[in-house]
Design a protein around this motif. Structure first.
Motif, mmCIF file in Angstrom:
data_model
loop_
_atom_site.group_PDB
_atom_site.id
_atom_site.type_symbol
_atom_site.label_atom_id
_atom_site.label_comp_id
_atom_site.label_asym_id
_atom_site.label_seq_id
_atom_site.Cartn_x
_atom_site.Cartn_y
_atom_site.Cartn_z
ATOM 1 N N ASP A 1 -55.839 -45.843 -2.231
ATOM 2 C CA ASP A 1 -56.167 -47.126 -2.859
ATOM 3 C C ASP A 1 -55.624 -48.263 -1.997
ATOM 4 O O ASP A 1 -54.440 -48.601 -2.052
ATOM 5 N N GLN B 1 -56.331 -51.416 -2.154
ATOM 6 C CA GLN B 1 -56.048 -52.655 -2.878
ATOM 7 C C GLN B 1 -54.668 -52.603 -3.536
ATOM 8 O O GLN B 1 -53.988 -53.618 -3.637
ATOM 9 N N GLU B 2 -54.243 -51.428 -3.996
ATOM 10 C CA GLU B 2 -52.950 -51.274 -4.668
ATOM 11 C C GLU B 2 -51.864 -50.731 -3.748
ATOM 12 O O GLU B 2 -50.708 -50.602 -4.164
#
Length: 195
Positions: A147, A149-150
C-alpha cells in the motif's frame, strides 16, 4: 443507492467471460499500461510507478529466494484468468508454477499462482483491496498488498471459500512474515516511507 461494486455480478456466464477474456488478451495496451477484466469490465490502468517498482524489485529478489521449487517469480505483464468469478488480472508481481506458461493462449491459469503482490495506486487501490482480495482469497496461498498510499504492507494467507483466514500488516521499515509456502521474514527497511 447502488454502487458499481454492489451491482457487479458475482460471476460472468462462461461465453461472456471467454469473449471478454479474448478481447483483453488481444488488446494492444500502450507501453506502461495493463488491461484487466475486473467486475465484468475491461479496465486499463498504468503499471506501478518508479517508487513502487523499486519496492517490487526488492520484494521480487526475496520471494524468488524462497519460492516453491518449479515456480517462476516475475513482474512481467502476464494475465492470469479466474473463470469461476469471471475475472482476469495482471498482478504487479507473481509467483506461479512454470508449467502454467507451457499452455497455448495469451493468459495463464490463476490456479498456478502461489503468490501475488499488488502495489496500490490511487486508481487501482479499490480493486487491490476489495475486488482482487476476494478473488485471490479463495485460491492463491499468499497475497501481498504493498500500500503505497499508507506506506505499509499486508500479507494475506490461508485461502478458503470465504476468503483469507490470516492477515498481518506492518508499516514500511518493519519486518513482515511471508506465509507458507514461502515461510520467511521480509525486512521492509528498503521501502521508503512517504512521511
Amino acid at each position: 443507492m447502488t454502487t458499481e461494486r454492489d451491482a457487479a455480478p458475482e460471476g460472468l456466464p462462461q461465453p461472456v467471460f471467454e469473449s471478454l477474456l479474448r478481447t483483453v488478451e488481444e488488446m494492444a495496451a500502450p507501453d506502461g499500461f495493463r488491461a484487466e477484466l475486473i467486475r465484468g469490465k475491461i479496465i486499463v490502468s498504468t503499471w506501478p510507478g518508479p517508487r513502487s517498482l523499486r519496492c517490487l524489485r526488492v520484494l521480487r529478489e526475496r520471494i524468488a529466494a524462497h519460492a516453491p521449487q518449479g515456480h517462476v517469480v516475475d513482474a512481467a505483464p502476464v494475465l492470469f484468468r479466474f473463470p469461476s468469478p469471471g475475472r482476469a488480472y495482471g498482478p504487479s508481481l507473481f509467483s506461479a508454477d512454470e508449467a502454467a506458461f507451457e499452455a497455448d493462449g495469451r493468459s495463464a491459469d490463476g490456479s498456478a499462482l502461489s503468490l501475488v503482490a499488488e502495489s496500490t495506486s490511487v486508481s487501482t487501490r479499490d480493486a487491490d483491496w476489495v475486488e482482487k482480495l476476494e478473488v485471490y482469497g479463495r485460491l492463491v496461498p499468499v497475497y501481498l498488498v504493498v500500500d503505497m498510499q499508507e506506506s505499509e504492507i499486508t500479507c494475506f494467507s490461508d485461502p478458503s471459500p470465504h476468503g483469507y483466514r490470516s492477515r498481518q500488516t506492518v508499516p514500511f521499515g518493519k519486518p513482515l512474515t511471508v506465509a507458507e509456502p514461502f515461510g520467511f521474514e521480509f525486512d521492509t527497511a528498503g521501502f521508503r516511507s512517504t512521511s
